[in-house]
Design an enzyme around this catalytic site. Structure first.
Site, short mmCIF file in Angstrom:
data_model
loop_
_atom_site.label_atom_id
_atom_site.label_comp_id
_atom_site.label_asym_id
_atom_site.label_seq_id
_atom_site.Cartn_x
_atom_site.Cartn_y
_atom_site.Cartn_z
N GLU A 1 53.00 -16.91 54.40
CA GLU A 1 52.61 -18.25 54.85
C GLU A 1 53.82 -19.17 54.75
O GLU A 1 54.34 -19.42 53.67
CB GLU A 1 51.47 -18.78 53.98
CG GLU A 1 51.02 -20.17 54.41
CD GLU A 1 50.06 -20.81 53.42
OE1 GLU A 1 49.31 -21.71 53.83
OE2 GLU A 1 50.09 -20.43 52.23
N ASP B 1 50.38 -15.60 50.40
CA ASP B 1 50.05 -17.02 50.34
C ASP B 1 51.23 -17.83 49.80
O ASP B 1 52.02 -17.35 48.99
CB ASP B 1 48.83 -17.19 49.43
CG ASP B 1 48.38 -18.62 49.32
OD1 ASP B 1 47.97 -19.19 50.34
OD2 ASP B 1 48.43 -19.17 48.20
#
Length: 623
Positions: free
Chosen positions: A367, A338
């Site tokens: 990400e 993330d």
């Protein structure tokens, strides 16, 4: 604080012997046979530092248990923490040990356990997620409720349970995912990616999982550690894979080491609250400001998500060890990271390498919500000459979404508009070390659902899914896309609706054909047919790609290898277009027919075609 090496992660089972303080050890247990024999333990409890004797350690350390050597003891300004650096000897055996720290005037001991490593040593798990796979992204709280007994857990801060509220908990859990693995298998899914499943003991907004409060607990409202282990086993028994969503950049405000930090340097601290500027450019801009870079990387993501200081070696060790612990404990196959660009990038290279050292086949993708192909390529393995070189295997490919399939299906045709945006974006693949490692997608849990992006046009959704399952890269589908779920991400809760049928009180069950409308089932079958064809298509899963410049709204590309050639032709206009296949003679060569993999119709390659508007044809070429 003494500088430490970055050790493999360890968590121990604790029993106080000579100390009256209750404390915990992180990680909870560890394994023999790791390539990295070093291990750092965090002991946390009231005044635990006062209970540890002051040892005189030699340069080689002291043996404190069978197969274990203590190399250093580090205390911080907070007496509630002690860090022990251990080395596991090569011939150490699995089992419970009592670690004894003894001086003439003080004794301290506790028990911990070394486990044998998972069977297969990386072949039956940590196998990686590749271009052969099809990922299905699930937010567990919103997918299915398989165990109503864990909907609320006493003493947790968030006691909400209201399916009519987008920001309250809805009760979905890991058992609910397990209950529908056969549905996913039928759809053609090979890999399940869950939004974070670790404990989020925050007062509100705990449905998404990105505000972790204890790295070594799976959230009990999802079923806890046992349910997660069972899910991993259930996936692997079906020949499927598991991706864990990792959050290094930040944690939840109510994490135990935020409420009681080991040191002032544990978090990035500011005189007043400073939020990240969300700007990736200062990280690589040769004209960029260091002040902007610091705000980008050290600013807090939100007030509820403190920014972890990864330049602190204790923080770095904690995060790296937890990553290794998770893969080994749960048999994880892929690792989604993330908010990748907000992390200390040197730390990320070290963390990625630590995982690869133990699990050479493990796939990691980060990400990278940025704007521009070069911007995105910077954060992964690439062919660019830059001072910083990333070792990240793959990225979440926002560029083929924002500047690719979305404008292809929502903009009018133009020199740099419409489907030419998709063509141009893919032409930038030369920047990546291997674009086949990039994860491509139509939408996700933070974005407007794709059916809503194309204003509810189901023909365009079919085109999008057709592109997703034939383009280069690793395809990822957000749960419910295949049964026409909609939602606009303003606010984000509107794209996180419940999968109909995941709750026993639901009026319809979209997991079953009988519960789907004709249109919903049509989209499910479309997805299922393409996904299962893809599984057996060497050209699509591992072959090369050749694209032709779009003409008059029509875009054509090929996936091919020595065994198979697949032709994809997409008419992004609302009107019929005439296509002359002979234009693509470079790839057609000796082929004479194309078999439509949906209708099974065969089409001659030596005559023009009338391609209906808003249509994608996927043809397997035949001689």
């Amino acid at each position: 604080m003494k500088k430490l090496f970055f050790f493999s992660c360890c968590l121990l089972v604790v029993h106080t012997v000579y100390c009256q303080t209750n404390y915990t050890v992180y990680p909870t247990h560890w394994w023999i046979g790791m390539k990295n024999p070093h291990l750092q333990l965090m002991l946390h409890g009231k005044d635990i530092a006062h209970a540890i004797p002051q040892l005189n350690l030699s340069s080689s350390g002291i043996r404190i248990a069978d197969g274990l050597t203590l190399q250093s003891v580090s205390k911080t300004e907070n007496p509630n923490y002690v860090f022990l650096d251990l080395m596991i000897e090569k011939n150490a055996k699995a089992g419970v040990r009592e670690l004894k720290l003894v001086t003439p005037d003080k004794q301290f001991s506790f028990k911990y356990e070394l486990h044998p490593r998972r069977k297969g040593n990386g072949t039956s798990y940590a196998q990686g997620v590749r271009s052969q796979d099809f990922i299905y992204l699930i937010m567990p709280d919103r997918f299915a409720n398989g165990n109503y007994n864990n909907d609320r857990i006493a003493d947790m801060k968030d006691q909400s349970l209201n399916r009519d509220s987008m920001y309250h908990r809805h009760g979905g859990d890991l058992q609910g995912v397990m209950d529908h693995l056969d549905y996913l298998k039928e759809l053609g899914v090979t890999t399940v990616w869950l939004t974070p499943i670790l404990e989020n003991d925050m007062p509100n907004r705990t449905e998404h999982g990105y505000a972790i409060t204890n790295h070594y607990k799976v959230d009990e409202r999802l079923g806890g550690i046992t349910a997660y282990q069972q899910l991993s086993d259930a996936l692997h028994k079906r020949g499927m894979k598991l991706i864990q969503d990792a959050v290094y950049n930040h944690c939840g405000l109510f994490h135990f080491f935020v409420q009681d930090p080991p040191s002032k340097e544990w978090l990035h601290q500011w005189k007043t609250f400073t939020q990240t500027n969300y700007k990736d450019q200062p990280l690589y801009d040769i004209h960029g400001s260091l002040a902007d870079k610091k705000v980008m990387q050290d600013g807090w993501f939100t007030r509820q998500m403190p920014d972890l200081n990864q330049s602190n070696p204790f923080v770095a060790n904690f995060l790296i060890q937890h990553a290794i612990w998770s893969v080994e404990e749960f048999g994880v196959d892929g690792w989604r990271i993330d908010t990748y660009i907000y992390n200390d990038l040197d730390f990320m290279n070290r963390c990625n390498q630590a995982l690869l050292d133990e699990y050479p086949h493990l796939t990691m993708f980060g990400e990278t919500w940025v704007h521009g192909t070069a911007n995105q390529a910077y954060f992964g393995r690439n062919h660019m000459e830059t001072p910083f070189k990333s070792n990240l295997i793959g990225v979440t490919d926002f560029q083929t979404n924002f500047y690719g399939i979305n404008p292809a299906l929502t903009q009018n045709f133009g020199w740099t508009e419409g489907v030419n945006r998709l063509y141009q974006t893919l032409a930038g693949d030369f920047l990546y070390d291997d674009p086949m490692n990039n994860v491509i997608f139509l939408d996700n849990h933070d974005m407007t659902r794709f059916l809503s992006q194309v204003n509810g046009d189901q023909d365009k959704l079919k085109m999008g899914i057709g592109w997703l399952l034939t383009c280069r890269g690793i395809p990822e589908m957000y749960y419910g896309t295949e049964i026409l779920m909609k939602g606009i991400s303003n606010p984000d809760g509107l794209v996180r609706g419940d999968f109909p049928g995941g709750w026993k009180e639901d009026l319809s069950n979209k997991f079953e054909k009988v519960g789907r409308t004709e249109l919903e089932n049509n989209m499910f079958v479309w997805t299922k047919t393409l996904a299962n064809f893809r599984k057996n298509s060497s050209a699509i899963t591992t072959g090369r790609m050749m694209q032709f410049a779009p003409e008059n709204w029509v875009y054509t590309y090929f996936r091919y290898d020595q065994k198979q050639t697949v032709m994809v032709i997409m008419n992004t206009s609302t009107e019929e277009r005439i296509v002359d296949p002979t234009r693509f003679g470079e790839r057609l060569k000796t082929f004479t027919k194309g078999k439509n993999i949906i209708s099974n119709d065969r089409m001659e390659l030596n005559t023009t075609w009338n391609l209906p508007g808003k249509t994608i044809w996927i043809l397997e070429l035949e001689k």
